[in-house]
Motif scaffolding. Structure first.
Motif, short mmCIF file in Angstrom:
data_model
loop_
_atom_site.label_atom_id
_atom_site.label_comp_id
_atom_site.label_asym_id
_atom_site.label_seq_id
_atom_site.Cartn_x
_atom_site.Cartn_y
_atom_site.Cartn_z
N ALA A 20 -11.22 -3.19 39.87
CA ALA A 20 -11.32 -1.46 39.80
C ALA A 20 -12.28 -1.63 38.36
O ALA A 20 -12.08 -2.14 37.13
N LYS A 45 -13.21 4.19 46.11
CA LYS A 45 -13.01 5.85 46.00
C LYS A 45 -13.06 5.78 44.22
O LYS A 45 -11.92 5.05 43.60
N GLU A 46 -13.14 6.73 43.84
CA GLU A 46 -12.31 7.14 42.53
C GLU A 46 -10.66 7.69 42.74
O GLU A 46 -10.26 8.04 44.01
N PHE A 47 -10.00 7.15 41.59
CA PHE A 47 -9.06 7.57 41.19
C PHE A 47 -8.96 8.45 39.60
O PHE A 47 -9.28 7.36 39.38
N VAL A 102 -12.30 1.96 42.48
CA VAL A 102 -12.31 1.12 42.95
C VAL A 102 -13.15 0.21 44.19
O VAL A 102 -14.45 0.89 44.29
N LEU A 154 0.76 9.27 41.25
CA LEU A 154 -0.62 8.76 41.23
C LEU A 154 -1.50 9.83 42.12
O LEU A 154 -1.46 10.88 41.84
N PRO A 155 -2.47 9.34 42.04
CA PRO A 155 -4.19 10.37 42.88
C PRO A 155 -3.07 11.61 43.59
O PRO A 155 -4.03 11.88 43.57
N VAL A 213 -4.66 7.87 37.46
CA VAL A 213 -2.88 7.69 37.68
C VAL A 213 -3.01 8.61 36.58
O VAL A 213 -3.27 8.24 34.92
N PHE A 239 -4.69 4.97 46.71
CA PHE A 239 -5.56 4.47 46.66
C PHE A 239 -6.58 3.86 47.81
O PHE A 239 -6.28 3.62 48.96
N GLU A 240 -8.52 4.24 47.79
CA GLU A 240 -8.91 3.19 48.69
C GLU A 240 -10.56 2.63 48.02
O GLU A 240 -10.80 2.86 47.31
N THR A 253 -8.93 7.15 34.34
CA THR A 253 -9.57 7.35 36.05
C THR A 253 -10.88 6.31 36.07
O THR A 253 -11.02 5.86 35.37
N VAL A 268 -1.87 -2.83 41.49
CA VAL A 268 -2.14 -1.64 43.32
C VAL A 268 -2.58 -2.90 43.96
O VAL A 268 -3.47 -3.56 43.09
#
Length: 129
Positions: free
Chosen positions: A118, A75-77, A15, A92-93, A79, A71-72, A12, A39
């Motif tokens: 990230a 923003k949190e992600f 980005v 993926l998220p 994987v 992904f942005e 986690t 990414v």
């Protein structure tokens, strides 16, 4: 850290702003990578693309491209990578699953590394349920 068949690697993070790319890598060393999950927001000729690859004897192999891109910037992600032995199942998220073959065929990897735009907040490696 040991990542073996039947385990799940969960990463986690957030980005960074104005990102170019970030990667999650699993292997034996920088020269021997079983899974390169890259990414790419805008890197070389790639825009909003996920590139998957492996590296053998310090040489990149054949790339696989994925255009589902959840992904942005800023923003949190999360994987999750399930290591089945023959493949890496990457979740993926947005819940989409991408599969990449375990080209070296090893059942245990101890080299995990991350790079790029990230900030990694948490890493866990656990047996899969």
């Amino acid at each position: 850290m040991s990542f073996k068949t039947g385990m799940t690697l969960k990463v986690t993070g957030v980005v960074k702003s104005d990102p170019r790319r970030f990667s999650i890598n699993v292997g034996h060393s920088v020269e021997s990578i079983a899974l390169h999950f890259d990414v790419r927001f805008k890197h070389l000729s790639d825009v909003l693309t996920i590139v998957l690859n492996s590296k053998k004897n310090n040489s990149w192999q054949h790339e696989k491209r994925e255009h589902d891109f959840p992904f942005e910037a800023e923003k949190e992600f999360e994987v999750s990578i399930l290591f089945s032995g023959d493949d890496f199942d990457i979740y993926l998220p947005d819940g989409h699953k991408v599969q990449f073959p375990n080209r070296p065929g090893c059942k245990n990897y101890s080299y995990l590394f991350f790079g790029g735009d990230a900030k990694i907040q948490e890493i866990s490696v656990k047996p899969s349920n």
